[in-house]
Design an enzyme around this catalytic site. Structure first.
Site, mmCIF file in Angstrom:
data_model
loop_
_atom_site.group_PDB
_atom_site.id
_atom_site.type_symbol
_atom_site.label_atom_id
_atom_site.label_comp_id
_atom_site.label_asym_id
_atom_site.label_seq_id
_atom_site.Cartn_x
_atom_site.Cartn_y
_atom_site.Cartn_z
ATOM 1 N N ASP A 52 24.765 -37.630 20.197
ATOM 2 C CA ASP A 52 25.242 -37.690 18.823
ATOM 3 C C ASP A 52 26.669 -37.126 18.837
ATOM 4 O O ASP A 52 27.099 -36.514 19.824
ATOM 5 C CB ASP A 52 24.316 -36.855 17.932
ATOM 6 N N ASP A 54 28.802 -35.622 15.571
ATOM 7 C CA ASP A 54 28.902 -34.434 14.714
ATOM 8 C C ASP A 54 27.733 -33.501 14.954
ATOM 9 O O ASP A 54 26.576 -33.892 14.843
ATOM 10 C CB ASP A 54 28.936 -34.844 13.234
#
Length: 310
Positions: A52, A54
């Site tokens: 991922d 953020d």
């Protein structure tokens, strides 16, 4: 209109983000396991490592909150349920809960306005009633917020989280496929990846760009119809990578991401942040405060049908 609404500089003049990868030597770091692991007969082999963005590659949720609040203030967004005459302002505590409940920017606003009433704003003369008007309101707010977020990122104040770039280097050097899957817009993620270290060292900047030139797959929220916790982004990534979901390992920071990964049939490890530390990660293969002491060998062991002995 404020300067941060001006069009962002074109990326076309920059080195393409995703081409051939040149691995960067990593330094030995002592391994500190968050759990004692008991290995069983392996039915899986780590072929792809998926991150991922953020919360995993960089911790930037507070910057998203700032950009949303700036958008609400600029357009004087006011919800009928608010006791304050001031524009809508999401507090850190509320945003922590919201971003761990709803994935993606537009779904966040749609959910909030449905719960608290559709707002007045300078975008239109009245409260939006039709689906078309409501979609237009959310689109304008999200576009403005994205440009504001880019302006914040360009300040060069965002740092990569500990260990993540080294782990990417290890994965690529070992021949594993590498991907980034984020719920954010593609333009925002690209900007983040390009500005992680600022411009304090031109040589280091080139090396950082080479990391991301080596991505085998890069998907953002605008590449799929459904946002996390829906597994669509990870299912799509596996197809693009040409590997089975069971041979992928995902690194996430929140329960929403964990649900998306496991829903796609992938194993997932958690590198939690201050805003996600209290979430229920019992479905994760391992839980870490960050990746500073996590090596590729640890993740290979986890994927080999590991039983975690607590």
């Amino acid at each position: 209109m404020a300067s941060f609404l001006s069009a962002p500089p074109s990326l076309s003049s920059r080195t393409p983000l995703f081409s051939l990868f040149k691995p960067i030597p990593s330094f030995s770091v002592a391994t500190s396991r968050s759990r004692r692991l008991v290995l069983t007969a392996s039915a899986r082999a780590l072929q792809a490592l998926i991150f991922d963005c953020d919360g995993v590659i960089l911790e930037s949720e507070h910057l998203h909150r700032q950009a949303y609040n700036d958008a609400f203030a600029y357009f004087n967004v006011r919800c009928p349920s608010s006791p304050s005459p001031a524009p809508l302002d999401w507090t850190p505590e509320f945003y922590d809960e919201l971003q761990n409940l709803i994935g993606g920017g537009k779904p966040k606003m749609r959910w909030y306005f449905k719960e608290h009433g559709w707002p007045t704003s300078t975008i239109s003369d009245s409260v939006p009633e039709s689906d078309e008007d409501r979609a237009n309101l959310v689109d304008i707010l999200q576009d403005w917020k994205t440009e504001r977020y880019k302006e914040i990122i360009r300040s060069g104040t965002v740092e990569p989280r500990p260990g993540v770039l080294r782990l990417m280097d290890e994965a690529k050097a070992s021949g594993r496929k590498l991907a980034v899957c984020s719920a954010a817009t593609k333009s925002s993620v690209v900007l983040c990846l390009e500005n992680l270290i600022g411009l304090r060292s031109l040589v280091f900047l080139v090396l950082l760009q080479e990391r991301f030139q080596g991505l085998d797959c890069f998907l953002a929220g605008d590449d799929v119809k459904e946002k996390k916790p829906d597994p669509m982004i990870y299912v799509t990534a596996a197809k693009k990578l040409g590997v089975s979901e069971k041979d992928c390992l995902v690194v996430e920071d929140s329960v929403i991401g964990l649900q998306a990964a496991t829903g796609a049939g992938m194993s997932c490890v958690i590198s939690y942040t201050s805003s996600t530390a209290s979430q229920d990660f019992t479905a994760a293969a391992a839980i870490y405060p960050d990746l500073s002491n996590v090596r590729l060998a640890d993740l290979e062991a986890l994927l080999g049908d590991v039983v975690a002995a607590k």
